[in-house]
Design a protein around this motif. Structure first.
Motif, PDB file in Angstrom:
ATOM      1  N   HIS A  89       0.838  -1.206   0.000  1.00 19.70           N
ATOM      2  CA  HIS A  89       0.000   0.000   0.000  1.00 19.70           C
ATOM      3  C   HIS A  89       0.874   1.258   0.000  1.00 19.70           C
ATOM      4  CE1 HIS A  89      -4.138  -1.324   0.272  1.00 19.70           C
ATOM      5  NE2 HIS A  89      -3.917  -2.075   1.338  1.00 19.70           N
ATOM      6  N   GLN A  90       1.946   1.252   0.799  1.00 21.72           N
ATOM      7  CA  GLN A  90       2.811   2.427   0.873  1.00 21.72           C
ATOM      8  C   GLN A  90       3.478   2.706  -0.472  1.00 21.72           C
ATOM      9  OE1 GLN A  90       5.115   1.069   4.256  1.00 21.72           O
ATOM     10  NE2 GLN A  90       4.185   2.617   5.583  1.00 21.72           N
ATOM     11  N   ARG A  91       3.965   1.645  -1.130  1.00 20.92           N
ATOM     12  CA  ARG A  91       4.582   1.837  -2.451  1.00 20.92           C
ATOM     13  C   ARG A  91       3.561   2.391  -3.444  1.00 20.92           C
ATOM     14  NH1 ARG A  91       7.058  -2.981  -0.991  1.00 20.92           N
ATOM     15  NH2 ARG A  91       5.615  -4.233  -2.249  1.00 20.92           N
ATOM     16  N   ARG A  92       2.357   1.851  -3.430  1.00 17.97           N
ATOM     17  CA  ARG A  92       1.299   2.326  -4.326  1.00 17.97           C
ATOM     18  C   ARG A  92       0.970   3.782  -4.033  1.00 17.97           C
ATOM     19  NH1 ARG A  92      -4.121   2.914  -3.860  1.00 17.97           N
ATOM     20  NH2 ARG A  92      -5.306   2.834  -5.791  1.00 17.97           N
ATOM     21  N   TRP A  93       0.856   4.136  -2.757  1.00 18.88           N
ATOM     22  CA  TRP A  93       0.530   5.507  -2.370  1.00 18.88           C
ATOM     23  C   TRP A  93       1.626   6.471  -2.818  1.00 18.88           C
ATOM     24  CZ3 TRP A  93      -3.528   8.154  -1.388  1.00 18.88           C
ATOM     25  CH2 TRP A  93      -3.396   9.435  -0.857  1.00 18.88           C
ATOM     26  N   GLU A  94       2.894   6.099  -2.674  1.00 13.46           N
ATOM     27  CA  GLU A  94       3.994   6.955  -3.113  1.00 13.46           C
ATOM     28  C   GLU A  94       3.919   7.208  -4.615  1.00 13.46           C
ATOM     29  OE1 GLU A  94       7.635   5.146  -1.721  1.00 13.46           O
ATOM     30  OE2 GLU A  94       6.972   5.286   0.362  1.00 13.46           O
ATOM     31  N   ARG A  95       3.679   6.147  -5.406  1.00  5.15           N
ATOM     32  CA  ARG A  95       3.566   6.295  -6.859  1.00  5.15           C
ATOM     33  C   ARG A  95       2.387   7.184  -7.218  1.00  5.15           C
ATOM     34  NH1 ARG A  95       2.697   0.963  -9.339  1.00  5.15           N
ATOM     35  NH2 ARG A  95       2.612   2.181 -11.236  1.00  5.15           N
ATOM     36  N   LEU A  96       1.261   6.964  -6.547  1.00  4.49           N
ATOM     37  CA  LEU A  96       0.065   7.753  -6.806  1.00  4.49           C
ATOM     38  C   LEU A  96       0.287   9.225  -6.460  1.00  4.49           C
ATOM     39  CD1 LEU A  96      -2.956   7.673  -7.599  1.00  4.49           C
ATOM     40  CD2 LEU A  96      -3.456   7.179  -5.205  1.00  4.49           C
ATOM     41  N   SER A  97       0.911   9.495  -5.334  1.00  2.94           N
ATOM     42  CA  SER A  97       1.175  10.866  -4.893  1.00  2.94           C
ATOM     43  C   SER A  97       2.084  11.597  -5.882  1.00  2.94           C
ATOM     44  CB  SER A  97       1.825  10.875  -3.506  1.00  2.94           C
ATOM     45  OG  SER A  97       0.974  10.309  -2.564  1.00  2.94           O
ATOM     46  N   ILE A  98       3.117  10.917  -6.338  1.00  4.71           N
ATOM     47  CA  ILE A  98       4.043  11.510  -7.312  1.00  4.71           C
ATOM     48  C   ILE A  98       3.320  11.813  -8.620  1.00  4.71           C
ATOM     49  CG2 ILE A  98       6.078  11.032  -8.752  1.00  4.71           C
ATOM     50  CD1 ILE A  98       7.183   9.486  -6.257  1.00  4.71           C
ATOM     51  N   ALA A  99       2.489  10.880  -9.063  1.00  6.12           N
ATOM     52  CA  ALA A  99       1.746  11.064 -10.312  1.00  6.12           C
ATOM     53  C   ALA A  99       0.773  12.233 -10.212  1.00  6.12           C
ATOM     54  CB  ALA A  99       1.009   9.775 -10.689  1.00  6.12           C
ATOM     55  N   ILE A 100       0.050  12.314  -9.108  1.00  4.72           N
ATOM     56  CA  ILE A 100      -0.916  13.425  -8.930  1.00  4.72           C
ATOM     57  C   ILE A 100      -0.174  14.750  -8.856  1.00  4.72           C
ATOM     58  CG2 ILE A 100      -2.577  14.439  -7.320  1.00  4.72           C
ATOM     59  CD1 ILE A 100      -3.505  11.550  -6.704  1.00  4.72           C
ATOM     60  N   ALA A 101       0.915  14.803  -8.104  1.00  7.29           N
ATOM     61  CA  ALA A 101       1.706  16.033  -7.991  1.00  7.29           C
ATOM     62  C   ALA A 101       2.203  16.469  -9.372  1.00  7.29           C
ATOM     63  CB  ALA A 101       2.871  15.845  -7.031  1.00  7.29           C
ATOM     64  N   GLY A 102       2.629  15.513 -10.193  1.00  7.20           N
ATOM     65  CA  GLY A 102       3.095  15.839 -11.538  1.00  7.20           C
ATOM     66  C   GLY A 102       2.003  16.466 -12.379  1.00  7.20           C
ATOM     67  N   VAL A 103       0.794  15.918 -12.290  1.00  2.69           N
ATOM     68  CA  VAL A 103      -0.330  16.475 -13.042  1.00  2.69           C
ATOM     69  C   VAL A 103      -0.669  17.881 -12.546  1.00  2.69           C
ATOM     70  CG1 VAL A 103      -2.788  16.232 -13.541  1.00  2.69           C
ATOM     71  CG2 VAL A 103      -1.289  14.244 -13.671  1.00  2.69           C
ATOM     72  N   LEU A 104      -0.734  18.052 -11.226  1.00  4.98           N
ATOM     73  CA  LEU A 104      -1.093  19.353 -10.670  1.00  4.98           C
ATOM     74  C   LEU A 104      -0.051  20.418 -10.977  1.00  4.98           C
ATOM     75  CD1 LEU A 104      -2.521  18.295  -7.178  1.00  4.98           C
ATOM     76  CD2 LEU A 104      -3.803  18.882  -9.255  1.00  4.98           C
ATOM     77  N   GLU A 105       1.223  20.048 -10.914  1.00  3.91           N
ATOM     78  CA  GLU A 105       2.296  21.005 -11.196  1.00  3.91           C
ATOM     79  C   GLU A 105       2.381  21.342 -12.674  1.00  3.91           C
ATOM     80  OE1 GLU A 105       5.740  19.168  -9.490  1.00  3.91           O
ATOM     81  OE2 GLU A 105       4.970  19.414  -7.449  1.00  3.91           O
ATOM     82  N   GLY A 106       1.987  20.388 -13.523  1.00  9.09           N
ATOM     83  CA  GLY A 106       2.080  20.603 -14.968  1.00  9.09           C
ATOM     84  C   GLY A 106       0.857  21.235 -15.579  1.00  9.09           C
ATOM     85  N   ALA A 107      -0.196  21.410 -14.783  1.00 12.58           N
ATOM     86  CA  ALA A 107      -1.452  21.937 -15.343  1.00 12.58           C
ATOM     87  C   ALA A 107      -1.400  23.453 -15.528  1.00 12.58           C
ATOM     88  CB  ALA A 107      -2.617  21.576 -14.418  1.00 12.58           C
TER      89      ALA A 107
END
Length: 107
Positions: A89-107
């Motif tokens: 779960h922690q590994r999945r959450w880290e990947r998800l958090s990084i992906a969401i941050a990338g989308v938000l920062e790139g928008a």
């Protein structure tokens, strides 16, 4: 402002809390509330079915014992399978958090 627990994160939060110490259901809900600075107030109708499912899946082990106010309470603790699930779960959450941050920062 109180928020609903995001879909799919309740197990992660339960396992994380129980990785530190064994607690009863009410203790878990209070710890979650405190750690989230009162953002998450999980109702028993969500918490206890999740605890039951995690116990049935072998991720948690439960035992009855006296609580701090002398009542019988079911205390939960992580099993080896629960620790493995937590790591996943922690590994999945880290990947998800990084992906969401990338989308938000790139928008």
């Amino acid at each position: 402002m109180r928020l609903d627990v995001p879909q799919g994160t309740l197990d992660l939060m339960i396992l994380t809390i129980l990785n530190r110490e064994s607690l009863h259901g009410y203790g878990i809900s209070q710890r979650m509330k405190a750690l989230s600075r009162e953002t998450f107030d999980v109702n028993p109708g969500s918490l206890f079915p999740a605890l039951y499912r995690l116990e049935q899946d072998g991720k948690l082990k439960a035992e009855w014992r006296q609580s701090e106010n002398n009542r019988n309470a079911k205390y939960y603790k992580l099993t080896a399978a629960g620790r493995k699930q937590l790591a996943q779960h922690q590994r999945r959450w880290e990947r998800l958090s990084i992906a969401i941050a990338g989308v938000l920062e790139g928008a």
